[in-house]
Write an enzyme that holds these catalytic residues in place. Sequence first.
Site, mmCIF file in Angstrom:
data_model
loop_
_atom_site.group_PDB
_atom_site.id
_atom_site.type_symbol
_atom_site.label_atom_id
_atom_site.label_comp_id
_atom_site.label_asym_id
_atom_site.label_seq_id
_atom_site.Cartn_x
_atom_site.Cartn_y
_atom_site.Cartn_z
ATOM 1 N N ASP A 74 -20.811 19.645 23.164
ATOM 2 C CA ASP A 74 -19.638 19.292 23.975
ATOM 3 C C ASP A 74 -18.380 19.179 23.122
ATOM 4 O O ASP A 74 -17.292 19.540 23.553
ATOM 5 C CB ASP A 74 -19.903 17.974 24.712
ATOM 6 C CG ASP A 74 -20.995 18.141 25.758
ATOM 7 O OD1 ASP A 74 -21.114 19.251 26.295
ATOM 8 O OD2 ASP A 74 -21.732 17.172 26.003
ATOM 9 N N THR A 191 -18.217 11.421 32.676
ATOM 10 C CA THR A 191 -19.606 11.361 32.204
ATOM 11 C C THR A 191 -19.672 11.097 30.699
ATOM 12 O O THR A 191 -20.760 11.116 30.114
ATOM 13 C CB THR A 191 -20.337 12.690 32.530
ATOM 14 O OG1 THR A 191 -19.524 13.774 32.065
ATOM 15 C CG2 THR A 191 -20.567 12.850 34.021
ATOM 16 N N TYR A 193 -17.220 8.896 27.539
ATOM 17 C CA TYR A 193 -16.958 7.528 27.054
ATOM 18 C C TYR A 193 -16.821 6.533 28.221
ATOM 19 O O TYR A 193 -17.357 5.426 28.187
ATOM 20 C CB TYR A 193 -15.665 7.576 26.225
ATOM 21 C CG TYR A 193 -15.397 6.410 25.310
ATOM 22 C CD1 TYR A 193 -16.304 5.374 25.136
ATOM 23 C CD2 TYR A 193 -14.198 6.368 24.591
ATOM 24 C CE1 TYR A 193 -16.022 4.316 24.284
ATOM 25 C CE2 TYR A 193 -13.913 5.317 23.737
ATOM 26 C CZ TYR A 193 -14.833 4.298 23.589
ATOM 27 O OH TYR A 193 -14.541 3.269 22.741
ATOM 28 N N SER A 194 -16.119 6.949 29.266
ATOM 29 C CA SER A 194 -15.887 6.057 30.404
ATOM 30 C C SER A 194 -17.213 5.576 31.001
ATOM 31 O O SER A 194 -17.368 4.395 31.338
ATOM 32 C CB SER A 194 -15.042 6.791 31.460
ATOM 33 O OG SER A 194 -14.916 6.018 32.612
ATOM 34 N N LEU A 195 -18.170 6.492 31.099
ATOM 35 C CA LEU A 195 -19.495 6.137 31.643
ATOM 36 C C LEU A 195 -20.145 5.043 30.790
ATOM 37 O O LEU A 195 -20.704 4.081 31.317
ATOM 38 C CB LEU A 195 -20.384 7.389 31.670
ATOM 39 C CG LEU A 195 -21.831 7.200 32.108
ATOM 40 C CD1 LEU A 195 -21.917 6.770 33.565
ATOM 41 C CD2 LEU A 195 -22.624 8.486 31.902
ATOM 42 N N ALA A 215 -14.754 -3.117 26.896
ATOM 43 C CA ALA A 215 -15.120 -4.502 26.610
ATOM 44 C C ALA A 215 -13.972 -5.480 26.897
ATOM 45 O O ALA A 215 -13.484 -6.164 25.982
ATOM 46 C CB ALA A 215 -15.577 -4.630 25.146
HETATM 47 N N1 LIG Z 1 -19.468 5.175 23.407
HETATM 48 C C1 LIG Z 1 -19.319 6.414 23.856
HETATM 49 O O1 LIG Z 1 -19.993 6.876 24.789
HETATM 50 C C2 LIG Z 1 -18.278 7.294 23.254
HETATM 51 C C3 LIG Z 1 -17.463 6.834 22.222
HETATM 52 C C4 LIG Z 1 -16.504 7.694 21.707
HETATM 53 C C5 LIG Z 1 -16.362 8.988 22.233
HETATM 54 N N2 LIG Z 1 -17.178 9.390 23.238
HETATM 55 C C6 LIG Z 1 -17.025 10.709 23.852
HETATM 56 O O2 LIG Z 1 -17.082 11.712 22.866
HETATM 57 C C7 LIG Z 1 -16.076 12.675 23.134
HETATM 58 C C8 LIG Z 1 -15.720 13.377 21.873
HETATM 59 O O3 LIG Z 1 -16.822 14.129 21.492
HETATM 60 P P1 LIG Z 1 -17.223 14.326 19.965
HETATM 61 O O4 LIG Z 1 -18.209 15.422 19.892
HETATM 62 O O5 LIG Z 1 -15.982 14.433 19.166
HETATM 63 O O6 LIG Z 1 -17.893 12.935 19.611
HETATM 64 P P2 LIG Z 1 -19.430 12.560 19.230
HETATM 65 O O7 LIG Z 1 -19.920 13.451 18.144
HETATM 66 O O8 LIG Z 1 -19.458 11.080 19.036
HETATM 67 O O9 LIG Z 1 -20.242 12.931 20.537
HETATM 68 C C9 LIG Z 1 -20.056 12.238 21.712
HETATM 69 C C10 LIG Z 1 -21.179 12.480 22.719
HETATM 70 O O10 LIG Z 1 -20.541 12.484 23.992
HETATM 71 C C11 LIG Z 1 -20.985 13.604 24.720
HETATM 72 N N3 LIG Z 1 -19.922 14.048 25.609
HETATM 73 C C12 LIG Z 1 -18.687 14.515 25.277
HETATM 74 N N4 LIG Z 1 -18.004 14.854 26.394
HETATM 75 C C13 LIG Z 1 -18.826 14.592 27.430
HETATM 76 C C14 LIG Z 1 -18.694 14.725 28.838
HETATM 77 N N5 LIG Z 1 -17.579 15.164 29.415
HETATM 78 N N6 LIG Z 1 -19.750 14.381 29.615
HETATM 79 C C15 LIG Z 1 -20.896 13.925 29.073
HETATM 80 N N7 LIG Z 1 -21.074 13.758 27.752
HETATM 81 C C16 LIG Z 1 -20.051 14.085 26.946
HETATM 82 C C17 LIG Z 1 -21.361 14.646 23.692
HETATM 83 O O11 LIG Z 1 -22.346 15.526 24.190
HETATM 84 C C18 LIG Z 1 -21.907 13.804 22.563
HETATM 85 O O12 LIG Z 1 -23.295 13.609 22.727
HETATM 86 C C19 LIG Z 1 -14.945 11.884 23.719
HETATM 87 O O13 LIG Z 1 -14.104 12.670 24.493
HETATM 88 C C20 LIG Z 1 -15.682 10.804 24.501
HETATM 89 O O14 LIG Z 1 -15.871 11.145 25.880
HETATM 90 C C21 LIG Z 1 -18.132 8.566 23.746
HETATM 91 N N1 LIG Z 2 -22.275 26.899 15.876
HETATM 92 C C1 LIG Z 2 -23.325 26.102 15.851
HETATM 93 N N2 LIG Z 2 -24.532 26.572 15.475
HETATM 94 C C2 LIG Z 2 -25.610 25.782 15.446
HETATM 95 N N3 LIG Z 2 -25.613 24.492 15.751
HETATM 96 C C3 LIG Z 2 -24.447 23.954 16.125
HETATM 97 C C4 LIG Z 2 -23.242 24.732 16.208
HETATM 98 N N4 LIG Z 2 -22.254 23.933 16.623
HETATM 99 C C5 LIG Z 2 -22.807 22.731 16.811
HETATM 100 N N5 LIG Z 2 -24.120 22.735 16.503
HETATM 101 C C6 LIG Z 2 -25.054 21.594 16.570
HETATM 102 O O1 LIG Z 2 -24.623 20.713 17.562
HETATM 103 C C7 LIG Z 2 -24.262 19.446 17.036
HETATM 104 C C8 LIG Z 2 -23.151 18.879 17.857
HETATM 105 O O2 LIG Z 2 -22.083 19.760 17.990
HETATM 106 P P1 LIG Z 2 -20.741 19.331 18.646
HETATM 107 O O3 LIG Z 2 -19.952 18.445 17.740
HETATM 108 O O4 LIG Z 2 -20.080 20.559 19.162
HETATM 109 O O5 LIG Z 2 -21.235 18.534 19.907
HETATM 110 P P2 LIG Z 2 -21.284 16.990 20.301
HETATM 111 O O6 LIG Z 2 -19.958 16.572 20.781
HETATM 112 O O7 LIG Z 2 -21.924 16.209 19.226
HETATM 113 O O8 LIG Z 2 -22.147 17.098 21.605
HETATM 114 P P3 LIG Z 2 -23.667 17.304 21.907
HETATM 115 O O9 LIG Z 2 -24.257 15.946 22.053
HETATM 116 O O10 LIG Z 2 -23.605 18.087 23.197
HETATM 117 O O11 LIG Z 2 -24.278 18.086 20.799
HETATM 118 C C9 LIG Z 2 -23.944 19.743 15.602
HETATM 119 O O12 LIG Z 2 -24.075 18.671 14.744
HETATM 120 C C10 LIG Z 2 -24.999 20.797 15.318
HETATM 121 O O13 LIG Z 2 -26.247 20.211 15.127
#
Ligand SMILES: NC(=O)c1ccc[n+]([C@@H]2O[C@H](COP(=O)([O-])OP(=O)(O)OC[C@H]3O[C@@H](n4cnc5c(N)ncnc54)[C@H](O)[C@@H]3O)[C@@H](O)[C@H]2O)c1
Ligand SMILES: Nc1ncnc2c1ncn2[C@@H]1O[C@H](COP(=O)(O)OP(=O)(O)OP(=O)(O)O)[C@@H](O)[C@H]1O
Length: 295
Positions: A74, A191, A193-195, A215
């Site tokens: 994502d 779905t 952070y807000s969730l 919080a």
């Molecule tokens: N406590 C929390 O749940 C929390 C805290 C900070 C940020 N976030 C979310 O992470 C997003 C940034 O993603 P990142 O990859 O840089 O951070 P990250 O690596 O901490 O991953 C955040 C997680 O949130 C999930 N996520 C992101 N957008 C989503 C969506 N629209 N619906 C459902 N799940 C979603 C991703 O799959 C990932 O598992 C922010 O936009 C925010 O929504 C969540």
């Molecule tokens: N191009 C890529 N090839 C293989 N694995 C990848 C690639 N991009 C991301 N990944 C895998 O997905 C993980 C998460 O990637 P990304 O930061 O895009 O998503 P996220 O926000 O953490 O969400 P999610 O929980 O859906 O993975 C990475 O740490 C890595 O393991």
Amino acid sequence: MKVAIYGQYYQNSTEPIIKDIFLFFKTNNVEMVIEENFLEMLHEKDLVQKGYKTFSASTSLDNSFEMLISIGGDGTILRAATLVRNSGVPILGINAGRLGFLATVQKENIDSFLQFVIDKNYTTSERTLLSVTCDPKNDAIEEGLNFAMNEITVSRKDTTSMITVETHLNNEYLNSYWADGLIISTPTGSTGYSLSCGGPLLTPDVKSLVITPIAPHNLTARPLVIPDDTEIKLRVSGREDQYLVSLDSRIASVKNESVLTIKKTDFKIKMVEIPGETFLKTLRNKLLWGEDKRN
Ligand SMILES: NC(=O)c1ccc[n+]([C@@H]2O[C@H](COP(=O)([O-])OP(=O)(O)OC[C@H]3O[C@@H](n4cnc5c(N)ncnc54)[C@H](O)[C@@H]3O)[C@@H](O)[C@H]2O)c1
Ligand SMILES: Nc1ncnc2c1ncn2[C@@H]1O[C@H](COP(=O)(O)OP(=O)(O)OP(=O)(O)O)[C@@H](O)[C@H]1O
């Protein structure tokens, strides 16, 4: 047909995904234009031949592209939105990550999903975005990139002390939240952070935003759903001089007492929906609805 390809990371699991995608598109005479940093990573691993055209954050995409294919989780899709901006080019996410809520194509089914692309047998789901401006102006909130697909948050920085977020909706005073922070979420972000902070789920087509406190110490402060044409003004105060503003994965530090104005952008991001892969199906699968065997 021409598609843009984007990924943020290279990992061992990238190789089979790239091989599948490239073989499929080459066989079907689809031109691939690859994001320049991602192509460099692929070249370093000798994964693709030289000679591909590239695009970057500074060379915006145009409507000659059928779509942008995002390879990752994502987070990669959120970053892809900053490349697509207001071009109208839809995004299809191939989930190489963990949750993959927005990235709907599983890496095991790449061929069958890309066949839908070739056949143009797909629809798009339009996602509302939020923009933020800061008064006085803040250079860390990059002009042209001051939008978010999930949410804009304000939160405390360098302190355990709570912040006070004075909130106005269409210039009418709503509340001063005393909390770790405040999330202004789009339906897409509902779905995310807000969730986690107790906010409701919204389907992507709902014309609303959610204000979710993080919080809150005022126990009666609850997530609030408002129309998406509302102009939201926030003024933050606290013990430290600065607080954090986040736009999806990006952050900026902002001086206390600055006024943030948040409203929906005049463009939307289109997410590709492959037949059968609907938001409701994603909800059931990713939130494990129906796994409780009692019903
Ligand atoms: N406590 C929390 O749940 C929390 C805290 C900070 C940020 N976030 C979310 O992470 C997003 C940034 O993603 P990142 O990859 O840089 O951070 P990250 O690596 O901490 O991953 C955040 C997680 O949130 C999930 N996520 C992101 N957008 C989503 C969506 N629209 N619906 C459902 N799940 C979603 C991703 O799959 C990932 O598992 C922010 O936009 C925010 O929504 C969540
Ligand atoms: N191009 C890529 N090839 C293989 N694995 C990848 C690639 N991009 C991301 N990944 C895998 O997905 C993980 C998460 O990637 P990304 O930061 O895009 O998503 P996220 O926000 O953490 O969400 P999610 O929980 O859906 O993975 C990475 O740490 C890595 O393991």
